[in-house]
Design a protein around this motif. Structure first.
Motif, PDB file in Angstrom:
ATOM      1  N   ALA A 117     -20.563 -29.631  44.664  1.00 19.13           N
ATOM      2  CA  ALA A 117     -20.133 -30.342  45.872  1.00 19.13           C
ATOM      3  C   ALA A 117     -18.893 -29.656  46.409  1.00 19.13           C
ATOM      4  N   SER A 118     -18.673 -29.780  47.714  1.00 23.17           N
ATOM      5  CA  SER A 118     -17.513 -29.145  48.342  1.00 23.17           C
ATOM      6  C   SER A 118     -16.960 -30.038  49.439  1.00 23.17           C
ATOM      7  N   LEU A 119     -15.617 -30.148  49.479  1.00 22.99           N
ATOM      8  CA  LEU A 119     -14.925 -30.924  50.505  1.00 22.99           C
ATOM      9  C   LEU A 119     -13.770 -30.096  51.047  1.00 22.99           C
ATOM     10  N   ALA A 120     -13.315 -30.411  52.247  1.00 23.60           N
ATOM     11  CA  ALA A 120     -12.206 -29.675  52.866  1.00 23.60           C
ATOM     12  C   ALA A 120     -11.297 -30.641  53.602  1.00 23.60           C
ATOM     13  N   GLN A 121     -10.010 -30.279  53.660  1.00 25.68           N
ATOM     14  CA  GLN A 121      -9.027 -31.125  54.338  1.00 25.68           C
ATOM     15  C   GLN A 121      -7.833 -30.279  54.737  1.00 25.68           C
ATOM     16  N   GLY A 122      -7.252 -30.602  55.892  1.00 28.59           N
ATOM     17  CA  GLY A 122      -6.063 -29.896  56.345  1.00 28.59           C
ATOM     18  C   GLY A 122      -4.823 -30.357  55.594  1.00 28.59           C
ATOM     19  N   ILE A 123      -4.028 -29.397  55.109  1.00 29.52           N
ATOM     20  CA  ILE A 123      -2.800 -29.693  54.372  1.00 29.52           C
ATOM     21  C   ILE A 123      -1.625 -29.077  55.130  1.00 29.52           C
ATOM     22  N   SER A 124      -0.689 -29.908  55.574  1.00 29.85           N
ATOM     23  CA  SER A 124       0.478 -29.421  56.318  1.00 29.85           C
ATOM     24  C   SER A 124       1.548 -28.905  55.374  1.00 29.85           C
ATOM     25  N   ASP A 125       2.317 -27.932  55.849  1.00 30.19           N
ATOM     26  CA  ASP A 125       3.432 -27.392  55.091  1.00 30.19           C
ATOM     27  C   ASP A 125       4.681 -28.198  55.457  1.00 30.19           C
ATOM     28  N   PRO A 126       5.271 -28.950  54.500  1.00 27.94           N
ATOM     29  CA  PRO A 126       6.444 -29.774  54.837  1.00 27.94           C
ATOM     30  C   PRO A 126       7.641 -28.949  55.292  1.00 27.94           C
ATOM     31  N   LEU A 127       7.686 -27.675  54.926  1.00 31.20           N
ATOM     32  CA  LEU A 127       8.794 -26.812  55.341  1.00 31.20           C
ATOM     33  C   LEU A 127       8.579 -26.246  56.743  1.00 31.20           C
ATOM     34  N   ASN A 128       7.341 -26.272  57.221  1.00 28.76           N
ATOM     35  CA  ASN A 128       7.027 -25.777  58.568  1.00 28.76           C
ATOM     36  C   ASN A 128       6.125 -26.797  59.272  1.00 28.76           C
ATOM     37  N   PRO A 129       6.705 -27.939  59.667  1.00 33.84           N
ATOM     38  CA  PRO A 129       5.883 -29.009  60.255  1.00 33.84           C
ATOM     39  C   PRO A 129       5.253 -28.639  61.588  1.00 33.84           C
ATOM     40  N   ASN A 130       5.786 -27.612  62.264  1.00 32.87           N
ATOM     41  CA  ASN A 130       5.240 -27.221  63.571  1.00 32.87           C
ATOM     42  C   ASN A 130       4.057 -26.271  63.453  1.00 32.87           C
ATOM     43  N   GLN A 131       3.784 -25.813  62.251  1.00 28.94           N
ATOM     44  CA  GLN A 131       2.654 -24.915  62.037  1.00 28.94           C
ATOM     45  C   GLN A 131       1.363 -25.725  61.842  1.00 28.94           C
ATOM     46  N   PRO A 132       0.234 -25.148  62.258  1.00 22.77           N
ATOM     47  CA  PRO A 132      -1.035 -25.868  62.038  1.00 22.77           C
ATOM     48  C   PRO A 132      -1.315 -25.999  60.544  1.00 22.77           C
ATOM     49  N   PRO A 133      -1.950 -27.064  60.130  1.00 23.55           N
ATOM     50  CA  PRO A 133      -2.220 -27.256  58.694  1.00 23.55           C
ATOM     51  C   PRO A 133      -3.206 -26.210  58.167  1.00 23.55           C
ATOM     52  N   GLU A 134      -3.056 -25.888  56.890  1.00 26.15           N
ATOM     53  CA  GLU A 134      -4.003 -24.992  56.243  1.00 26.15           C
ATOM     54  C   GLU A 134      -5.196 -25.805  55.766  1.00 26.15           C
ATOM     55  N   ILE A 135      -6.378 -25.301  56.009  1.00 25.93           N
ATOM     56  CA  ILE A 135      -7.585 -25.985  55.553  1.00 25.93           C
ATOM     57  C   ILE A 135      -7.790 -25.656  54.083  1.00 25.93           C
ATOM     58  N   ARG A 136      -7.639 -26.668  53.258  1.00 32.15           N
ATOM     59  CA  ARG A 136      -7.793 -26.508  51.812  1.00 32.15           C
ATOM     60  C   ARG A 136      -9.219 -26.905  51.420  1.00 32.15           C
ATOM     61  N   LYS A 137      -9.882 -26.059  50.646  1.00 36.18           N
ATOM     62  CA  LYS A 137     -11.259 -26.289  50.232  1.00 36.18           C
ATOM     63  C   LYS A 137     -11.309 -26.630  48.751  1.00 36.18           C
ATOM     64  N   TYR A 138     -12.027 -27.680  48.405  1.00 40.58           N
ATOM     65  CA  TYR A 138     -12.164 -28.136  47.030  1.00 40.58           C
ATOM     66  C   TYR A 138     -13.653 -28.063  46.665  1.00 40.58           C
ATOM     67  N   THR A 139     -13.974 -27.318  45.632  1.00 42.34           N
ATOM     68  CA  THR A 139     -15.373 -27.123  45.252  1.00 42.34           C
ATOM     69  C   THR A 139     -15.579 -27.440  43.779  1.00 42.34           C
ATOM     70  N   LEU A 140     -16.513 -28.347  43.495  1.00 43.32           N
ATOM     71  CA  LEU A 140     -16.927 -28.590  42.118  1.00 43.32           C
ATOM     72  C   LEU A 140     -17.958 -27.539  41.729  1.00 43.32           C
ATOM     73  N   VAL A 141     -17.734 -26.900  40.584  1.00 47.41           N
ATOM     74  CA  VAL A 141     -18.621 -25.838  40.099  1.00 47.41           C
ATOM     75  C   VAL A 141     -18.950 -26.128  38.642  1.00 47.41           C
ATOM     76  N   ARG A 142     -20.178 -25.847  38.263  1.00 49.48           N
ATOM     77  CA  ARG A 142     -20.537 -26.034  36.861  1.00 49.48           C
ATOM     78  C   ARG A 142     -20.976 -24.701  36.249  1.00 49.48           C
ATOM     79  N   LYS A 143     -20.718 -24.562  34.951  1.00 50.00           N
ATOM     80  CA  LYS A 143     -21.193 -23.406  34.195  1.00 50.00           C
ATOM     81  C   LYS A 143     -21.303 -23.812  32.733  1.00 50.00           C
ATOM     82  N   ARG A 144     -21.997 -22.988  31.962  1.00 48.04           N
ATOM     83  CA  ARG A 144     -22.191 -23.288  30.547  1.00 48.04           C
ATOM     84  C   ARG A 144     -21.128 -22.624  29.693  1.00 48.04           C
ATOM     85  N   ASN A 145     -20.563 -23.393  28.777  1.00 44.74           N
ATOM     86  CA  ASN A 145     -19.652 -22.889  27.756  1.00 44.74           C
ATOM     87  C   ASN A 145     -20.228 -23.243  26.389  1.00 44.74           C
TER      88      ASN A 145
END
Length: 304
Positions: A144-172
């Motif tokens: 599964a994959s989700l995305a969300q904009g994350i603002s930089d608190p040190l640069n509030p006037n900059q557009p947020p960075e789109i952060r991508k979160y992905t669940l991945v599975r593999k065998r160990n």
């Protein structure tokens, strides 16, 4: 020489340990397969067969690692591998040290790699090489994959960075494990590839993002157990809890009165894998009360 090393490792003919005038070194990878960006831990076993102790770690480069790709080219370094403090290997004993290689080598592309290491013994003025180890980097299976904009608190006037979160599975080691990859939308910056825990093959993880950009995952870990994990936008695992099916109800996500995500149903149980670790109340034995001969009842009471 490198080509010979590579084919020996591929064929499984390279020795499992290398002996060098008093020390026997053995290099072992935590897993054979790794995801791009995963930490990639290795263990170095140092066996002192001499009749005197050996001091190691007097300098940061007392142990050095080399990584080769499938074309026999050295992999680019991203930094120095932390090697720890000074320690002593007693005579005729074994000491183990663990190292994290992933962040310090460019092993982000899928393929086969060979890891090699050698140890410098200052007192003997010599280097001792360990066996080489083969690992593979694979992409894994996206769940599964989700995305969300994350603002930089040190640069509030900059557009947020789109952060991508992905669940991945593999065998160990024959079992499916679930990972969470946190990265910039185009993959330029990878903030973390985190192992969340083992997962049953038929599990369907619940996966959500909250307003703060924290990822929440709930998935079945065993026949009755579930794991709940929370990861922040920087790729740090903040919480891992173990829940179980209770009175016929399994753990599921829900919202509390404040609108925050929480685990409902089932019940929470303590586990050594919990983050942060659950603190159980300590108990101490109290002197038994006088009783009839042959019977000594014992009480326990919480420590203050």
């Amino acid at each position: 020489m490198r080509r010979c090393l590579f084919f020996l490792v591929m064929a499984g003919l390279w020795p499992t340990g290398v002996l060098g005038k008093g020390l026997e070194l053995r290099l072992v990878s935590e897993y054979v397969e790794h995801l791009p960006g995963e930490a990639m831990y290795v263990k170095v076993s140092i066996k002192n067969i001499a009749d005197q102790p050996v001091i190691l770690g007097q300098s940061p480069d007392w142990i050095r690692f080399l990584v080769y790709d499938s074309d026999l080219k050295p992999v680019a370094r991203r930094g120095a591998v932390p090697t720890g403090d000074v320690f002593i290997v007693p005579a005729r004993q074994v000491t183990e040290r663990f190292f994290k290689l992933g962040p310090y080598f460019d092993i982000s592309e899928p393929g086969r790699y060979v890891i090699q290491t050698h140890v410098h013994v200052r007192a003997w003025k010599m280097n001792i090489q360990a066996n080489a180890v083969q690992v593979r980097v694979i992409r894994g299976v996206p769940v599964a994959s989700l995305a969300q904009g994350i603002s930089d608190p040190l640069n509030p006037n900059q557009p947020p960075e789109i952060r991508k979160y992905t669940l991945v599975r593999k065998r160990n080691d024959g079992r499916i494990h679930l990972y969470l990859r946190v990265e910039e939308e185009m993959g330029k910056n990878v903030y973390g590839v985190l192992p969340l825990g083992g997962m049953v093959s038929f599990a369907r993880p619940e996966f959500y993002l909250d307003k703060a950009g924290h990822a929440h995952a709930l998935f079945q870990n065993g026949s009755r157990n579930y794991l709940y994990c929370r990861v922040d936008p920087k790729g740090e695992l903040l919480k891992r809890e173990t829940h179980e099916i209770y009175r016929g109800k399994r753990p599921v996500f829900g919202l509390n009165d404040q609108g925050d995500l929480e685990v409902n149903g089932g019940r929470r149980v303590d586990s050594p894998s919990d983050i942060p670790r659950t603190k159980r109340p300590r108990v101490r034995a109290i002197e038994p009360l006088p009783s009839r001969p042959g019977k000594r009842p014992t009480r326990v009471a919480p420590l203050p």
